[in-house]
Each structure stands twice: as C-alpha cells, then as structure tokens.
Design a protein around this motif. Sequence first.
Motif, short mmCIF file in Angstrom:
data_model
loop_
_atom_site.label_atom_id
_atom_site.label_comp_id
_atom_site.label_asym_id
_atom_site.label_seq_id
_atom_site.Cartn_x
_atom_site.Cartn_y
_atom_site.Cartn_z
N ILE A 121 0.81 -0.56 -0.04
CA ILE A 121 -0.23 -0.15 0.24
C ILE A 121 1.12 1.41 0.10
CG2 ILE A 121 -1.57 1.02 1.09
CD1 ILE A 121 -2.81 -1.39 2.19
N PRO A 122 0.54 2.22 -0.85
CA PRO A 122 1.72 3.11 -0.49
C PRO A 122 1.84 4.55 0.73
CG PRO A 122 -0.20 3.47 -2.94
CD PRO A 122 -0.35 2.19 -1.68
N GLY A 123 2.67 4.22 0.68
CA GLY A 123 3.34 4.25 3.21
C GLY A 123 2.67 3.60 3.81
N GLY A 124 2.58 2.40 3.02
CA GLY A 124 2.17 1.37 3.99
C GLY A 124 2.85 0.53 4.24
N GLU A 125 2.10 -0.84 4.52
CA GLU A 125 2.90 -2.25 4.03
C GLU A 125 1.75 -3.45 2.95
OE1 GLU A 125 4.25 -3.92 8.57
OE2 GLU A 125 2.09 -3.65 8.66
N SER A 126 3.10 -4.46 2.70
CA SER A 126 1.94 -5.35 1.82
C SER A 126 1.68 -6.47 3.09
CB SER A 126 2.99 -5.25 1.13
OG SER A 126 4.39 -6.13 1.57
N ALA A 127 0.83 -7.62 2.65
CA ALA A 127 0.69 -8.39 3.19
C ALA A 127 1.71 -9.49 3.55
CB ALA A 127 -0.31 -9.98 2.92
N ALA A 128 2.84 -9.31 3.01
CA ALA A 128 4.37 -10.86 3.04
C ALA A 128 4.86 -9.19 3.41
CB ALA A 128 5.09 -10.28 2.16
N GLN A 129 4.61 -8.15 4.51
CA GLN A 129 5.67 -7.73 5.25
C GLN A 129 4.69 -7.22 6.60
OE1 GLN A 129 5.53 -3.72 3.11
NE2 GLN A 129 7.84 -3.62 3.64
N LEU A 130 3.07 -7.89 6.83
CA LEU A 130 2.52 -8.12 7.69
C LEU A 130 3.44 -10.18 8.08
CD1 LEU A 130 0.91 -8.12 9.93
CD2 LEU A 130 -1.21 -8.45 8.81
N ARG A 131 2.81 -11.12 7.25
CA ARG A 131 3.05 -11.65 7.61
C ARG A 131 4.63 -11.84 8.06
NH1 ARG A 131 0.53 -13.11 2.70
NH2 ARG A 131 2.47 -12.49 1.88
#
Length: 217
Positions: A121-131
């Motif tokens: 996400i612009p300025g945020g995370e991806s699902a992979a980063q959350l994982r």
Amino acid sequence: MATDLTVELVAVRHGITAWNIERRYQGQQDIPLLFPEAEEGLLALREALAEERFDAIYSSDLNRCQQTLAWAQAAKSGVPLTLEPRLRELDFGEYEGKVYDELKDLPHYRAWIDSVGELQIPGGESAAQLRARLDAWLHDLALNAPASGHSKILAVTHGGVIRELRRRFETLHFWDGSVLQAQGRRWQLIYQKNAQGKEEWQCSSSSAVPALVNATP
C-alpha cells in the motif's frame, strides 16, 4: 531451537470502533472502542473466556486492543502481559481513515484489491510484510514458551492479523479468513520439524471463539 512444542493459541479481534461502523480503514491509527455499541460483543467475549487460564497474554499496543483485553478480564493475577507492536493491524498507509467510495477509482487501490493484498500500500505495508512480522513473533514464541512454561497463550489483536494467521494455519483463501469484532480463533499448534527437516508451526485443530452455538463437540 525447541522441537515438539505444543501450544494452544487463542487470538481475538478488538471490539467495535466508530471507524468499523463507518467502514474506514483503521490500520495503525489508534482508534478507541465505541460505546455502547462495543459492549455486547465484549461481554460475550468475557463470558467465553471466563473459565480460561492463560500462561501468557500478548496484546497489540494500540488502545482498542488494550481496552478489549481489559473488558475481557482475561489478564488474571500473575499472568505476564506483553504489549506487542508486531501484533498491530496492517499499515494501510494512504488508505487509513478512508472508505471504499473514496478509494475505488484510484488505480493503485484497484491494483491492491486485485492482488488480494499482496501489493504494498502506498505509505503502508504489503501482506508479505505483515506475515514477516507475525513470523518473527511466532518464532519468538517457539524460543520463549518452553523456558517460560507457556502452553496456553492469548493474543488480542486485529482483523488483518487473524486473517493472516488463518491463512497460515487453516490454509484459507484471503477473503475467507475474516472474523467479527470481539471474536477470534483457537488453534492447537505443534512446533516440530517438517518433511524437509525445517522447524515450523503446524496446526492440528482450529475453532471459533466464542464457540459457535451449533458446533459439534
């Protein structure tokens, strides 16, 4: 590294907030619970956990999770509580505070939806980063639980976190892993070597929290 470790993990989502009702992306904004709207779900969660005894409790450090834990009254005397930033919701970056109608025509938002959350996400995370941060937390559980004697653990967290844990332990599709506010999942987990000789968490059973009324024993 510990092997053949058995842990019961109960993960519950925080109660209802104003942004939940307005269907705004909350992400890591520190939005409090909304009363009296949140009370019914919190009382049901309290009743569901009333007879439980946890060896350790982890909570997202955001206020809505700490409020939910207080209402659930699961933190009995002597049970260690850790405020854990790695249990925060996905960072929704530029989408936080916005609703679908404000985002639906943006190309990067459409691409994110089509990727089932995998794009960053612009300025945020991806699902992979959350994982990745959840993997790091689970790795620490495997290291710390045996030495501390922790076999039953409560985690008070967010919908996106539970969705990713369900994808991991229940092999569900992204859209099938959601849970309502003040509800969650119970997993029986074993930390052991897989067929390739790599140590990992494996799930032997999963159930809803609070338990479903029509659930079979």
